[in-house]
Design a protein around this motif. Structure first.
Motif, short mmCIF file in Angstrom:
data_model
loop_
_atom_site.label_atom_id
_atom_site.label_comp_id
_atom_site.label_asym_id
_atom_site.label_seq_id
_atom_site.Cartn_x
_atom_site.Cartn_y
_atom_site.Cartn_z
N GLU A 33 15.47 -39.93 -59.84
CA GLU A 33 15.07 -40.69 -60.97
C GLU A 33 14.88 -39.91 -62.31
OE1 GLU A 33 14.49 -43.82 -61.28
OE2 GLU A 33 14.72 -44.74 -59.09
N GLY A 34 14.47 -38.67 -62.14
CA GLY A 34 13.82 -37.88 -63.14
C GLY A 34 15.38 -37.54 -63.67
N ASN A 35 16.45 -37.28 -63.00
CA ASN A 35 17.55 -36.72 -63.40
C ASN A 35 18.26 -38.09 -64.51
OD1 ASN A 35 17.31 -34.57 -61.90
ND2 ASN A 35 18.86 -34.82 -60.32
N GLU A 36 18.19 -39.15 -63.80
CA GLU A 36 18.56 -40.19 -64.65
C GLU A 36 18.02 -40.29 -65.89
OE1 GLU A 36 21.30 -42.42 -64.12
OE2 GLU A 36 21.72 -41.02 -62.48
N ALA A 37 16.72 -40.15 -65.85
CA ALA A 37 15.88 -40.07 -67.63
C ALA A 37 16.39 -38.96 -68.07
CB ALA A 37 14.45 -39.86 -66.97
N TYR A 38 16.79 -37.95 -67.44
CA TYR A 38 17.06 -36.61 -68.16
C TYR A 38 18.37 -36.75 -69.05
CZ TYR A 38 17.53 -31.44 -69.20
OH TYR A 38 17.71 -30.46 -69.51
N LYS A 39 19.17 -37.25 -68.30
CA LYS A 39 20.71 -37.65 -68.51
C LYS A 39 20.59 -38.33 -69.93
CE LYS A 39 23.16 -37.36 -64.30
NZ LYS A 39 23.63 -37.98 -63.18
N LYS A 40 19.54 -39.57 -69.91
CA LYS A 40 19.52 -40.24 -70.93
C LYS A 40 18.77 -39.61 -72.41
CE LYS A 40 19.83 -44.51 -68.26
NZ LYS A 40 19.06 -45.52 -67.60
N LYS A 41 18.26 -38.53 -71.89
CA LYS A 41 17.54 -37.71 -73.00
C LYS A 41 16.19 -38.22 -73.08
CE LYS A 41 21.42 -36.02 -75.36
NZ LYS A 41 21.91 -35.78 -76.90
N TYR A 42 15.58 -38.63 -72.05
CA TYR A 42 14.14 -39.36 -72.20
C TYR A 42 13.35 -38.32 -71.33
CZ TYR A 42 16.45 -44.02 -72.86
OH TYR A 42 17.20 -45.15 -73.27
N PHE A 43 13.34 -37.01 -72.04
CA PHE A 43 12.78 -35.83 -71.46
C PHE A 43 11.17 -35.89 -71.06
CE2 PHE A 43 16.14 -33.98 -74.36
CZ PHE A 43 17.02 -33.95 -73.39
N GLU A 44 10.36 -36.66 -71.74
CA GLU A 44 9.08 -37.01 -71.51
C GLU A 44 8.99 -37.78 -70.08
OE1 GLU A 44 6.38 -36.04 -72.53
OE2 GLU A 44 6.62 -35.30 -74.81
N GLU A 45 9.69 -38.81 -69.80
CA GLU A 45 9.80 -39.59 -68.84
C GLU A 45 10.27 -38.49 -67.58
OE1 GLU A 45 11.88 -43.47 -66.91
OE2 GLU A 45 12.11 -43.12 -69.18
N ALA A 46 11.54 -37.88 -67.60
CA ALA A 46 11.81 -36.94 -66.71
C ALA A 46 10.70 -36.28 -66.36
CB ALA A 46 13.29 -36.15 -67.32
N THR A 47 10.12 -35.71 -67.24
CA THR A 47 8.98 -34.43 -66.75
C THR A 47 8.16 -35.00 -65.77
OG1 THR A 47 9.01 -33.62 -68.94
CG2 THR A 47 7.23 -33.16 -67.75
N LYS A 48 7.73 -36.55 -66.02
CA LYS A 48 6.68 -37.01 -65.18
C LYS A 48 7.32 -37.03 -63.59
CE LYS A 48 4.57 -39.69 -69.08
NZ LYS A 48 4.15 -41.05 -69.40
N TYR A 49 8.65 -37.41 -63.81
CA TYR A 49 9.26 -37.72 -62.47
C TYR A 49 9.19 -36.10 -61.82
CZ TYR A 49 10.95 -42.29 -63.02
OH TYR A 49 10.91 -43.82 -62.99
#
Length: 212
Positions: A33-49
Motif C-alpha cells: 500500500e505504501g509502495n502504491e502511494a510512493y509511486k504516485k508521489k504521495y510521500f506523506e501517505e507512503a510514510t504512514k504505511y
C-alpha cells in the motif's frame, strides 16, 4: 554556482525506489500500500504505511528501508538516516545493506555532512563494488568535502586577520579538518583494495531484491 551543480548531479544519480514484494501477509500488504502511494508521489501517505509496517517484527528491514526513502523525499533527512540504520540493523542481506548505505550517503550529502556521506558510500561499495552510481556519488562527495574544508580555512584566515585569537584554539581548528581528510583518504584506499580483490574473485551475485 559549483556547489549547486554538484548537488544537481547527485540528485540525477540518486535512484531511489521502494522494494516491491508480493502480498502474503498483513505486513506485506501494508508495505505494498505504501509502495502504491510512493509511486504516485504521495510521500506523506507512503510514510504512514511504512511506519505502520516498521512496527511489526516481520519485514522490519524492508519497511525501514522504504520508510527511509519516503522520509528522504519529504526532506526529513534525520529520520531517513535513522530508518536506513534500522534497516541495516535488521537485515543480513548484503544487497539491501548496500542500497541502504548508498541512500544514507545521499541523505548525509543533503545535510552537507560530506565526511559521513563518503563513509556510507565506501561501505556500500565494499558490499557491492561494481555499483557505478555509488562510485560517482563518492567522487562528488569528496569534491564537496574538499570545497567545504577550503571555505572553512578561508573563514578561519579572515577571522584571524580581523581579530586576535587564541593560538592553541586556532591550531586545533586547523588540525581537525586535516585529520578528517587523512582518515577519509585512508578509508578510500582500503575500499579500493577491497573492491579490486572482489573484482578478481568475480562479480557479486544478484539478490532477491529489485535494484533501485
Amino acid at each position: 554556482c559549483k556547489k549547486s551543480n554538484f548537488m544537481k548531479q547527485l540528485l540525477v544519480l540518486f535512484l531511489i525506489n521502494p522494494i516491491i514484494i508480493f502480498a502474503q501477509s498483513i505486513e506485506k500488504s501494508i508495505i505494498n500500500e505504501g509502495n502504491e502511494a510512493y509511486k504516485k508521489k504521495y510521500f506523506e501517505e507512503a510514510t504512514k504505511y511504512y511506519q505502520k509496517a516498521a512496527k511489526e517484527q516481520n519485514l522490519k528491514d524492508i519497511s525501514s528501508y522504504n520508510l527511509g526513502n519516503s522520509y528522504y523525499q519529504i526532506e526529513n533527512q534525520d529520520d531517513a538516516i535513522a530508518s536506513y540504520k534500522a534497516s541495516l540493523k535488521n537485515t543480513e542481506n548484503n544487497e539491501l545493506k548496500s542500497k541502504a548505505l548508498h541512500n544514507m550517503g545521499n541523505a548525509y550529502y543533503k545535510q552537507k555532512e560530506y565526511g559521513k556521506s563518503i563513509e556510507s558510500y565506501i561501505k556500500s561499495l565494499e558490499l557491492k563494488p561494481n555499483q557505478i552510481d555509488t562510485k560517482k556519488n563518492l567522487v562528488l562527495a569528496k569534491r564537496m568535502l574538499m570545497q567545504q574544508q577550503k571555505e572553512q580555512n578561508n573563514q578561519q584566515k579572515q577571522q584571524s586577520q580581523s581579530k586576535p585569537s587564541d593560538p592553541n584554539n586556532q591550531e586545533n581548528q586547523k588540525k581537525m579538518p586535516e585529520d578528517e581528510a587523512k582518515r577519509l583518504l585512508q578509508l578510500m584506499d582500503e575500499q579500493d583494495k577491497k573492491t579490486q580483490e572482489k573484482i578478481r574473485k568475480g562479480t557479486p551475485k544478484n539478490s532477491k531484491y529489485k535494484d533501485w
